[in-house]
Design a protein around this motif. Structure first.
Motif, PDB file in Angstrom:
ATOM      1  N   ASP A 307      14.004  17.614 -25.673  1.00 42.01           N
ATOM      2  CA  ASP A 307      13.042  17.932 -24.617  1.00 42.01           C
ATOM      3  C   ASP A 307      13.330  19.350 -24.127  1.00 42.01           C
ATOM      4  N   ARG A 310      13.210  19.939 -20.261  1.00 39.92           N
ATOM      5  CA  ARG A 310      14.361  19.444 -19.504  1.00 39.92           C
ATOM      6  C   ARG A 310      15.523  20.426 -19.590  1.00 39.92           C
ATOM      7  N   GLU A 314      17.241  22.597 -16.519  1.00 42.24           N
ATOM      8  CA  GLU A 314      18.654  22.530 -16.162  1.00 42.24           C
ATOM      9  C   GLU A 314      19.303  23.914 -16.218  1.00 42.24           C
TER      10      GLU A 314
END
Length: 809
Positions: A307, A310, A314
């Motif tokens: 992903d 994601r 982060e």
């Protein structure tokens, strides 16, 4: 690109922030423990294989006031966290390296019960390669818990979630406020700093006061050089993977970290590379205060990206937490990456550039060329990890030079790991208990078996000799590699591996007591450099270069001694240079000269020295003295006789020893470069032989590095007539090889016992190989070696020594 959860934290509010440290209970597996935050549960004796879930509870009192807002902030948890307060679910978070917060205004009471659940990475739920784990699990273990502080923060209606002041003094803030009032203050050039207050207002009332470290830190490329606030510099850094022997979790004690920084700073380093982890801000505060440059690398290594959004989210949260620190001068987005999704690194590069304004960002530390990544990866500087064996370094550095390519700063993001023998003792990583010391994802797991392997190969009782030999070799490797790389005009910086020993390798600059174990003169801002003459030889119809070893020479020969300098600062240095050669033909040769040393690499002086007509060890001493600076260094030169015996037969189908003169074809003494029936027959009939193996065929041998990940050892009791003096490690550059004999297989093939003369000890596995051994084969005597006994001073000396030995048998 929208990042909805990048700013889901909150800035501490001056005078209104309280640590929630004591009184926690931890339930994990079958254990119930009282803990204080921060902690990692592996340090409390919990089975390191358990991923969780860990249940944490805390009761605390508060005095919530009407019109005020309240926040629960976690500075760091690994990996997944969910939480509720007084039965009200607050939410969840994934990530190791970023901070995050939940608003608890509607849930907080005078008496509160906080419940937290944590699942760490490394188990089946969050495998190490599926999340931003960094490199720590590969050198140590995974860790779980609340590894940084937990805060209760009170604000007014206005709140600052994030704050960043750019180089042009533009203030960027995220949060809930109508107005910001920024304290007026002229910024100073870092490392000078001052803190300013930023006040957030809503409806005319101050609700939040944040302090911000203000300093001008403008790092950028200047052609092929690095520049900070207009001054050129060479980044001289040390690698830090986050490992600390004090915890299964990352380094997080500011005082202990400061002691390490002071030790490496005193040894000439001006920077540290946080490789594949994101330290606590308190460690960056130490760097900010001490003026230590930081190379920050995001924790992407061998990651499986399922992903992209994601991972980008982060990474953005990590950058948001760290970007305010003026000590950060370089960014890399990951390490030695290959097979990344198309376009991913370009997106991440643009994100970090936009968030930080940095002009020194590289997508992939190690470089696409070296690690088969994408050649269109964006990068503001060249960054390689050339872990070359010492005798291959000159060609390796040359082949990765800039050449006709775009001029950009050229750095070694990692290199020069020098391993030594160290006693393991009773450290947790020496345990064979999987609950204490699980293999996990580590590809090396040797420490538990070190002592029994040492005993199995017959090295018990030689620990002190191994320590001394390995440290002597490492000191030479360290000095030589750094001086070689600092001799390159293209150099903008380097990082040596690593700051301290880890469970997988004893290659730390600092020993277990925090003391530097390696030389420091070559690593200072001004380093003096040694060079010598060039040479060539005619082979197969053309010229080929000869790598002249400055650490050996023939007796009665001449040597060009060239002294240069690498000035890693921005200032022109003026002073007096003194060069002295102790042990020259007429005693000592000396030269004194006034010099000016500009930034970068400079030639300073040279002299021709005549060596005496006898063997010995000479010294080259160089020093630079000015009103406020004194720098010196020294090098050994071993002098060997050129003569060789000629009363032997030569069997050289490999054409490796064509320089040898011989006049005794029927001699009982044979020198051979191929193992076949001729040498076997010669030995069985009572002849003596010196066998020099250079390739894969012949006696059983492994392909191994000569300098890296190993050390050489002369066993006790070796006859003085064949013992090899290793006091000048530089002599081994004459005979460095890539092969070593496998003792048991050689003994089996020769059907006899072997007596080692020079051994190779693997510094990680303690596997034993032989570079030189002696054996009785049939009625004859054999000395076999894989050393490159060529037409060099040390090579000829060993040939002479070995031939003389077998001639007497």
């Amino acid at each position: 690109m929208r990042f909805n959860n990048v700013y889901n934290s909150v800035w501490p509010n001056e005078g209104r922030s309280r640590r929630l440290t004591n009184g926690w209970t931890l339930a994990i597996g079958d254990q119930n423990l009282q803990v204080s935050v921060p902690f990692v549960w592996e340090d409390l004796g919990v089975d390191k294989r358990i991923e969780g879930p860990a249940k944490l509870d805390l009761t605390f009192d508060a005095r919530p006031m009407p019109g005020r807002r309240y926040w629960l902030k976690f500075d760091g948890a690994n990996y997944y966290l969910s939480t509720c307060l007084n039965g009200v679910e607050l939410g969840s978070h994934e990530g190791i390296w970023d901070d995050f917060a939940f608003e608890i205004t509607d849930a907080i009471k005078e008496h509160n019960v906080l419940e937290v659940e944590v699942i760490k990475n490394g188990g089946p739920t969050y495998p190490v390669p599926d999340v931003l784990s960094g490199f720590l699990p590969y050198v140590s273990t995974t860790f779980g818990g609340l590894w940084r502080d937990v805060w209760l923060i009170e604000t007014g209606q206005a709140v600052i979630k994030d704050l960043f002041i750019r180089k042009n003094r533009k203030v960027e803030a995220q949060g809930d406020f109508d107005e910001l009032i920024v304290e007026t203050s002229e910024p100073t050039e870092w490392p000078n700093m001052r803190s300013i207050e930023v006040k957030a207002l809503k409806n005319g009332e101050v609700g939040h006061i944040a302090t911000y470290p203000l300093a001008v830190s403008d790092a950028k490329p200047k052609g092929a050089r690095l520049s900070l606030n207009g001054k050129e510099f060479i980044f001289r850094g040390i690698l830090h993977w986050g490992w600390t022997a004090k915890s299964a979790g990352p380094e997080r004690d500011p005082k202990a970290f400061e002691n390490k920084l002071l030790a490496i700073k005193a040894s000439g380093y001006n920077g540290v590379k946080f490789c594949l982890w994101a330290p606590p801000n308190e460690l960056f505060d130490v760097c900010d205060r001490l003026g230590m440059l930081v190379w920050m690398e995001l924790p992407l290594w061998q990651i499986r990206i399922a992903d992209e959004e994601r991972v980008l989210q982060e990474c953005a949260r990590i950058v948001r937490r760290l970007r305010r620190h003026p000590s950060i001068v370089l960014w890399t987005l990951g390490c030695e990456m290959r097979d990344m999704p198309k376009g991913f690194l370009k997106r991440l590069y643009r994100l970090v550039r936009q968030m930080t304004g940095s002009r020194l960002i590289a997508s992939n530390s190690g470089g696409a060329e070296a690690y088969h990544g994408r050649l269109d990866e964006p990068a503001d500087f060249y960054d390689y990890h050339l872990y070359g064996d010492l005798h291959h370094q000159p060609q390796l550095f040359s082949s990765f030079g800039i050449g006709l390519r775009k001029p950009k700063p050229w750095l070694q993001g990692e290199f020069n790991d020098c391993e030594v023998y160290r006693s393991i003792g009773d450290a947790w990583w020496s345990s064979k208990d999987e609950a204490v010391n699980p293999v996990g994802i580590r590809w090396l797991h040797n420490a538990p078996y070190q002592n029994e392997r040492i005993e199995a190969v017959g090295l018990s009782g030689l620990e002190e000799q191994m320590r001394q030999s390995s440290e002597r070799q490492s000191r030479f490797m360290y000095q030589t590699a750094i001086q070689r790389i600092r001799s390159l005009p293209q150099l903008a910086g380097y990082v040596t591996t690593s700051i301290e020993d880890t469970p997988i390798a004893a290659n730390g600059f600092l020993d277990d007591e925090g003391r530097p174990r390696l030389a420091s003169a070559c690593n200072q801002e001004l380093a003096l450099l040694l060079d010598t003459e060039r040479a060539r030889e005619w082979i197969a119809g053309g010229d080929r270069p000869i790598e002249v070893n400055p650490h050996t020479a023939f007796a009665s020969s001449q040597r060009l001694i060239a002294i240069g300098a690498s000035n890693g600062g921005a200032d022109l240095l003026r002073g007096e240079l003194t060069v002295e050669v102790i042990g020259a033909e007429d005693g000592n040769a000396r030269k004194v000269k006034k010099v000016s040393i500009k930034p970068g690499v400079s030639h300073l002086t040279e002299m021709v020295v005549a060596w005496p007509n006898k063997e010995g060890v000479a010294q080259v001493l160089a020093s630079f003295q000015s009103n406020d600076l004194s720098v010196s260094d020294q090098w050994l030169v071993s002098i060997f006789e050129r003569d060789l015996p000629s009363d032997f037969a030569l069997y050289d189908p490999e054409s490796a020893l064509g320089f040898l003169a011989h006049n005794a074809e029927n001699s009982r003494t044979l020198v051979a470069t191929r193992w076949d029936e001729r040498i076997v027959r010669h030995l069985k009939e009572g002849g003596s032989a010196l066998y020099v193996q250079s390739g894969a065929t012949g006696l059983p041998a492994d392909h191994l590095p000569f300098w890296r990940e190993c050390f050489r050892l002369t066993p006790e009791g070796v006859s003085e007539s064949v013992a090899i003096d290793d006091s000048n490690q530089g002599a081994y550059l004459d005979v460095s090889t890539d092969r070593a004999f496998i003792p048991d297989r050689c003994a089996q093939k020769l059907e006899t016992k072997l007596s080692p003369i020079l051994m190779r000890v693997d510094a990680r596995t303690y596997a034993l190989h032989y570079y030189v051994f002696e054996a009785n084969v049939g009625k004859g005597c054999l000395i076999a070696t894989t050393l490159a006994l060529g037409n060099t001073p040390f090579g000829r000396s060993l040939l002479r020594k070995f031939v003389a030995r077998i001639a007497l048998r």
